[in-house]
Design a protein around this motif. Structure first.
Motif, PDB file in Angstrom:
ATOM      1  N   LEU A  42     117.864  25.004  12.880  1.00 35.46           N
ATOM      2  CA  LEU A  42     117.165  26.254  13.152  1.00 35.46           C
ATOM      3  C   LEU A  42     115.896  26.350  12.315  1.00 35.46           C
ATOM      4  CD1 LEU A  42     120.062  28.865  13.414  1.00 35.46           C
ATOM      5  CD2 LEU A  42     119.033  27.448  15.204  1.00 35.46           C
ATOM      6  N   GLY A  43     114.872  26.931  12.907  1.00 37.32           N
ATOM      7  CA  GLY A  43     113.608  27.074  12.214  1.00 37.32           C
ATOM      8  C   GLY A  43     112.760  25.825  12.179  1.00 37.32           C
ATOM      9  N   THR A  44     113.151  24.801  12.962  1.00 38.73           N
ATOM     10  CA  THR A  44     112.402  23.552  13.029  1.00 38.73           C
ATOM     11  C   THR A  44     112.098  23.247  14.496  1.00 38.73           C
ATOM     12  OG1 THR A  44     114.197  21.956  13.369  1.00 38.73           O
ATOM     13  CG2 THR A  44     113.853  22.773  11.109  1.00 38.73           C
ATOM     14  N   PRO A  45     111.202  22.298  14.747  1.00 41.41           N
ATOM     15  CA  PRO A  45     110.947  21.908  16.137  1.00 41.41           C
ATOM     16  C   PRO A  45     112.151  21.291  16.836  1.00 41.41           C
ATOM     17  CG  PRO A  45     109.146  21.210  14.712  1.00 41.41           C
ATOM     18  CD  PRO A  45     110.250  21.674  13.816  1.00 41.41           C
ATOM     19  N   GLN A  46     113.164  20.882  16.064  1.00 39.52           N
ATOM     20  CA  GLN A  46     114.363  20.276  16.637  1.00 39.52           C
ATOM     21  C   GLN A  46     115.451  21.300  16.967  1.00 39.52           C
ATOM     22  OE1 GLN A  46     112.913  18.825  13.649  1.00 39.52           O
ATOM     23  NE2 GLN A  46     111.713  17.683  15.175  1.00 39.52           N
ATOM     24  N   ALA A  47     115.153  22.588  16.805  1.00 40.67           N
ATOM     25  CA  ALA A  47     116.143  23.625  17.121  1.00 40.67           C
ATOM     26  C   ALA A  47     116.522  23.561  18.598  1.00 40.67           C
ATOM     27  CB  ALA A  47     115.570  25.003  16.790  1.00 40.67           C
ATOM     28  N   PRO A  48     117.760  23.896  18.955  1.00 44.58           N
ATOM     29  CA  PRO A  48     118.161  23.844  20.368  1.00 44.58           C
ATOM     30  C   PRO A  48     117.419  24.866  21.210  1.00 44.58           C
ATOM     31  CG  PRO A  48     119.863  24.898  19.035  1.00 44.58           C
ATOM     32  CD  PRO A  48     118.855  24.341  18.082  1.00 44.58           C
ATOM     33  N   ARG A  49     117.251  24.548  22.499  1.00 48.52           N
ATOM     34  CA  ARG A  49     116.596  25.493  23.415  1.00 48.52           C
ATOM     35  C   ARG A  49     117.577  26.553  23.889  1.00 48.52           C
ATOM     36  NH1 ARG A  49     117.375  24.233  29.084  1.00 48.52           N
ATOM     37  NH2 ARG A  49     118.523  22.278  29.342  1.00 48.52           N
TER      38      ARG A  49
END
Length: 265
Positions: A42-49
């Protein structure tokens, strides 16, 4: 290309107590507010959509998917993310393709298996949630197959969270003091160790076969009484969705017992 989203089977604690900062839930609150958000990136570009949340508090004859644009709550809480009907359609499609007869539900509100953990895990409420029921059959094979059907959605950035109490959900034993008796604790420890060993099996097919026999394990019926398996089943869905590879685990002290959560990244 989206980062493959994780699968996490969490212990959601007792009623509203985690969001009320109950001292007996301090360890669980810390895990929900730090460890689980890190696992979800969470809070990163890799967070789930989006997040598919399999809740112990909703049992249906067929896997049922919440698909309204927004939902009311069963209790007086607010600040929840909108749902994504498009992702609900994706869930419907993969379950239908796996031979299930899924149904949509645009009326049911969020239950505390959804809103309690998510208030702690993602208070910004910026990721859509798709609520998914467990099955009344309580069949471990069916729930494992459900998880396997959902697993491909991880590759498009959809995380899967199972919300229940995997290690133990026996309120009578917990509130009567029975859970503190020596014999009970010994059997529960044996159950918990076998559960962790099984969930951590790297080969997904072997893991599924082993979980099918969980009712024969020492302590099984005390941890999850017959007819009350619903808090165990989200873990079985997650074990199917986890795919190949060994699960990670962490434990939280809750009412004098160690409750474990499991994850695949």
């Amino acid at each position: 290309m989206p980062t493959r989203a994780p699968v996490i089977a969490v212990c959601h604690g007792g009623g509203p107590m985690p969001v009320l900062n109950d001292p007996g839930h301090a360890s669980l609150i810390k895990s929900m507010t730090t460890r689980v958000p890190q696992l979800l990136n969470l809070g990163t570009p890799q967070a789930p959509r989006a997040i598919i949340l399999v809740t112990a508090h909703w049992s249906e004859a067929q896997p049922t998917i919440s698909n309204a644009p927004s939902h009311s709550l069963y209790y007086d809480y607010g600040g929840f993310p909108a749902e994504s009907p498009g992702v609900a359609d994706e869930v419907f499609g993969v379950l239908k393709g796996a031979g299930f007869e899924p149904k949509m539900d645009g009326v049911r509100g969020w239950d505390h298996g959804v809103f309690i953990p998510m208030l702690l895990i993602n208070p910004t409420a910026n990721i859509p949630i798709i609520q998914l029921s467990v099955l009344r059959s309580a069949s471990p094979a069916q729930h494992f197959a459900l998880g396997k059907a959902l697993s491909p959605l991880r590759d498009s950035g959809v995380a899967i969270i199972g919300s229940g109490m995997p290690t133990m959900h026996n309120l009578r034993a917990m509130f009567s003091g029975q859970a503190n008796e020596g014999g009970f604790r010994k059997r529960n420890q044996e159950w918990s160790e076998r559960l962790s060993k099984t969930v951590k099996i790297g080969d997904v097919e072997e893991r599924g076969r082993a979980l099918e026999g969980y009712r024969e394990w020492v302590g099984s019926k005390e941890a999850h009484p017959v007819g009350g398996e619903e808090h165990f089943l989200p873990l079985v869905v997650c074990a199917g969705a986890g795919g190949e590879g060994e699960a990670g685990a962490f434990g939280d002290d809750l009412m004098g017992l160690k409750q474990f959560s499991y994850y695949w990244t």
